[in-house]
Scaffold this motif. Structure first.
Motif, PDB file in Angstrom:
ATOM      1  N   ILE A  49       1.317  -1.101   0.095  1.00  0.00           N
ATOM      2  CA  ILE A  49      -0.538   0.412   0.563  1.00  0.00           C
ATOM      3  C   ILE A  49       0.951   0.991   0.196  1.00  0.00           C
ATOM      4  N   GLU A  50       1.431   1.457   0.623  1.00  0.00           N
ATOM      5  CA  GLU A  50       2.219   2.704   1.248  1.00  0.00           C
ATOM      6  C   GLU A  50       3.902   2.770  -0.042  1.00  0.00           C
ATOM      7  N   ASP A  51       4.228   1.829  -0.279  1.00  0.00           N
ATOM      8  CA  ASP A  51       5.510   1.881  -1.575  1.00  0.00           C
ATOM      9  C   ASP A  51       5.722   1.156  -2.307  1.00  0.00           C
ATOM     10  N   PRO A  52       5.201   2.464  -3.379  1.00  0.00           N
ATOM     11  CA  PRO A  52       4.439   1.749  -5.353  1.00  0.00           C
ATOM     12  C   PRO A  52       6.255   1.572  -5.808  1.00  0.00           C
ATOM     13  N   THR A  53       7.040   0.786  -4.913  1.00  0.00           N
ATOM     14  CA  THR A  53       8.182   1.213  -5.310  1.00  0.00           C
ATOM     15  C   THR A  53       8.510  -0.615  -5.308  1.00  0.00           C
ATOM     16  N   ASP A  54       7.503  -1.355  -4.376  1.00  0.00           N
ATOM     17  CA  ASP A  54       7.610  -2.343  -3.970  1.00  0.00           C
ATOM     18  C   ASP A  54       7.419  -3.814  -5.447  1.00  0.00           C
ATOM     19  N   ASP A  55       8.542  -4.030  -6.341  1.00  0.00           N
ATOM     20  CA  ASP A  55       7.727  -4.631  -7.064  1.00  0.00           C
ATOM     21  C   ASP A  55       6.895  -6.380  -6.931  1.00  0.00           C
ATOM     22  N   THR A  56       7.190  -6.954  -5.674  1.00  0.00           N
ATOM     23  CA  THR A  56       6.588  -8.117  -5.313  1.00  0.00           C
ATOM     24  C   THR A  56       5.054  -7.779  -5.599  1.00  0.00           C
ATOM     25  N   CYS A  57       4.019  -6.445  -5.242  1.00  0.00           N
ATOM     26  CA  CYS A  57       2.647  -6.157  -5.604  1.00  0.00           C
ATOM     27  C   CYS A  57       2.206  -6.584  -6.823  1.00  0.00           C
ATOM     28  N   GLN A  58       1.109  -8.068  -7.366  1.00  0.00           N
ATOM     29  CA  GLN A  58       1.035  -7.695  -8.241  1.00  0.00           C
ATOM     30  C   GLN A  58      -0.459  -6.918  -8.374  1.00  0.00           C
ATOM     31  N   ILE A  59      -1.558  -6.398  -7.649  1.00  0.00           N
ATOM     32  CA  ILE A  59      -2.576  -6.195  -7.622  1.00  0.00           C
ATOM     33  C   ILE A  59      -2.827  -4.981  -8.057  1.00  0.00           C
ATOM     34  N   GLN A  60      -3.372  -4.897  -8.972  1.00  0.00           N
ATOM     35  CA  GLN A  60      -4.276  -4.060  -9.961  1.00  0.00           C
ATOM     36  C   GLN A  60      -5.187  -2.519  -9.997  1.00  0.00           C
ATOM     37  N   ARG A  61      -4.872  -2.175 -10.658  1.00  0.00           N
ATOM     38  CA  ARG A  61      -6.452  -1.221 -10.520  1.00  0.00           C
ATOM     39  C   ARG A  61      -7.324  -2.148 -10.982  1.00  0.00           C
ATOM     40  N   SER A  62      -9.055  -1.527 -10.126  1.00  0.00           N
ATOM     41  CA  SER A  62      -9.470  -2.348 -10.573  1.00  0.00           C
ATOM     42  C   SER A  62     -10.005  -1.301 -11.889  1.00  0.00           C
ATOM     43  N   ILE A  63     -11.345  -1.862 -13.067  1.00  0.00           N
ATOM     44  CA  ILE A  63     -12.006  -1.669 -13.678  1.00  0.00           C
ATOM     45  C   ILE A  63     -13.389  -2.518 -13.892  1.00  0.00           C
ATOM     46  N   LEU A  64     -13.596  -2.923 -13.232  1.00  0.00           N
ATOM     47  CA  LEU A  64     -14.591  -4.000 -13.432  1.00  0.00           C
ATOM     48  C   LEU A  64     -15.495  -3.185 -12.701  1.00  0.00           C
ATOM     49  N   THR A  65     -17.253  -3.300 -13.528  1.00  0.00           N
ATOM     50  CA  THR A  65     -18.293  -2.504 -13.042  1.00  0.00           C
ATOM     51  C   THR A  65     -19.471  -3.476 -13.320  1.00  0.00           C
ATOM     52  N   ILE A  66     -20.841  -2.613 -12.832  1.00  0.00           N
ATOM     53  CA  ILE A  66     -22.211  -3.953 -12.322  1.00  0.00           C
ATOM     54  C   ILE A  66     -22.928  -4.030 -13.849  1.00  0.00           C
ATOM     55  N   ASP A  67     -22.177  -3.151 -14.822  1.00  0.00           N
ATOM     56  CA  ASP A  67     -22.703  -4.016 -16.680  1.00  0.00           C
ATOM     57  C   ASP A  67     -21.826  -5.263 -16.397  1.00  0.00           C
ATOM     58  N   ASP A  68     -20.181  -5.074 -17.012  1.00  0.00           N
ATOM     59  CA  ASP A  68     -19.448  -6.827 -16.401  1.00  0.00           C
ATOM     60  C   ASP A  68     -20.461  -7.679 -16.068  1.00  0.00           C
ATOM     61  N   LEU A  69     -21.013  -7.458 -15.409  1.00  0.00           N
ATOM     62  CA  LEU A  69     -21.083  -8.271 -13.827  1.00  0.00           C
ATOM     63  C   LEU A  69     -22.717  -9.026 -14.124  1.00  0.00           C
ATOM     64  N   ILE A  70     -23.409  -8.023 -15.176  1.00  0.00           N
ATOM     65  CA  ILE A  70     -24.946  -8.369 -15.688  1.00  0.00           C
ATOM     66  C   ILE A  70     -24.478  -9.359 -17.572  1.00  0.00           C
ATOM     67  N   ALA A  71     -23.282  -8.561 -17.651  1.00  0.00           N
ATOM     68  CA  ALA A  71     -23.337  -9.293 -18.781  1.00  0.00           C
ATOM     69  C   ALA A  71     -22.583 -10.485 -18.470  1.00  0.00           C
ATOM     70  N   ALA A  72     -22.240 -10.796 -18.008  1.00  0.00           N
ATOM     71  CA  ALA A  72     -21.644 -12.324 -17.599  1.00  0.00           C
ATOM     72  C   ALA A  72     -22.394 -13.205 -16.481  1.00  0.00           C
ATOM     73  N   ARG A  73     -24.122 -12.284 -16.496  1.00  0.00           N
ATOM     74  CA  ARG A  73     -24.561 -13.685 -16.323  1.00  0.00           C
ATOM     75  C   ARG A  73     -25.245 -13.840 -14.739  1.00  0.00           C
ATOM     76  N   TRP A  74     -24.302 -11.988 -14.151  1.00  0.00           N
ATOM     77  CA  TRP A  74     -24.458 -12.386 -12.200  1.00  0.00           C
ATOM     78  C   TRP A  74     -26.140 -11.954 -12.251  1.00  0.00           C
ATOM     79  N   TYR A  75     -26.473 -12.566 -11.292  1.00  0.00           N
ATOM     80  CA  TYR A  75     -27.946 -12.064 -10.584  1.00  0.00           C
ATOM     81  C   TYR A  75     -27.168 -10.384  -9.343  1.00  0.00           C
TER      82      TYR A  75
END
Length: 265
Positions: A49-75
């Motif tokens: 969280i605090e060190d953007p230079t730590d390259d062991t972090c593989q978590i990326q900013r999310s762009i998932l939307t509710i429209d994406d979920l509905i399109a994937a047939r989520w209730y």
């Protein structure tokens, strides 16, 4: 309603918990090793969280939307509700409205792929308002992470970067409950579970207890929310609050900007 800057006044820490002035990130000291691997896992995520230079972090900013979920047939079902009673007193003290103005969403789909989880469901019961995410239920077999889905729901009603408080109600996850109820609330910290004192306990940033909670399953959900919403090195989990409600574990994660002087220095 946006939250006020008011925060809970911490009770006097039990004798086993250091009462030093909280640090701000990036951490300049290494907390004592009190809780083994689970603390190590939390410390690693604190650095992500605090060190953007730590390259062991593989978590990326999310762009998932509710429209994406509905399109994937989520209730997906959304209704207006007030804040659940388990955390309502705590949330109202922070300035959130005592009204049925929050989006409560049930999001679910049957698991797919791995035959071992065939017939299982992914189910999320989430409440969102400006500045606020409350998890009432989360069960994941496969597919998107809770943090991605919660962020997508928040985006429906507010800019995700308004997030300041993340609550988890009636925690049932085994490793989280075991660590908090049996390790933190134990004789090593002059505590018991259920706690004798009803006041919430505050676990400050960069302490062994804080890192231990970040290493739990629920703590990791909070970390991933921060990593998927904010650029790394800009916001952090300032403190974690825990309390008992009718023998159930409730938790709050406070998300605050990293002071400019600290992040620049």
């Amino acid at each position: 309603m946006a939250p006020s800057e008011q925060s809970w006044v911490p009770p006097i820490p039990p004798a086993g918990i250091p009462a030093d002035t909280p640090e701000i990130p990036p951490a300049i000291s290494t907390p004592a090793q009190r809780y083994g691997k689970i603390q190590d896992e939390g410390a690693k995520r604190q650095r992500w969280i605090e060190d953007p230079t730590d390259d062991t972090c593989q978590i990326q900013r999310s762009i998932l939307t509710i429209d994406d979920l509905i399109a994937a047939r989520w209730y997906v079902r959304t209704d207006k509700h007030n804040i659940p009673f388990q955390v309502s007193e705590n949330a109202f003290a922070l300035g959130y409205a005592n009204e049925a103005v929050y989006n409560q969403t049930v999001t679910q789909i049957y698991a797919s792929g791995d035959p071992g989880i065939a017939g299982c469901q992914n189910v999320y019961d989430i409440i969102v308002g400006k500045g606020l995410i409350i998890a009432e239920g989360m069960f994941r077999s496969d597919g998107p992470q809770f943090s991605q889905i919660a962020r997508a729901h928040l985006q429906e009603i507010a800019e995700p970067q308004t997030l300041r408080h993340f609550y988890v109600c009636d925690i049932v996850n085994i490793d989280t409950r075991k660590f908090v109820q049996e390790v933190l609330y134990s004789s090593r910290n002059d505590l018991t579970w259920p706690p004798v004192c009803e006041a919430p306990l505050i676990w400050q940033y960069n302490t062994p207890e804080y890192q231990g909670i970040l290493g739990t399953r629920v703590g990791r959900c909070a970390v991933y929310l921060v990593l998927e919403i904010f650029p790394r090195g800009t916001y952090y989990i300032a403190r974690i609050v825990t309390w008992d409600q009718s023998c159930s574990l409730e938790m709050r994660f406070d998300i605050e900007p990293i002071p400019v002087s600290a992040s620049a220095g």
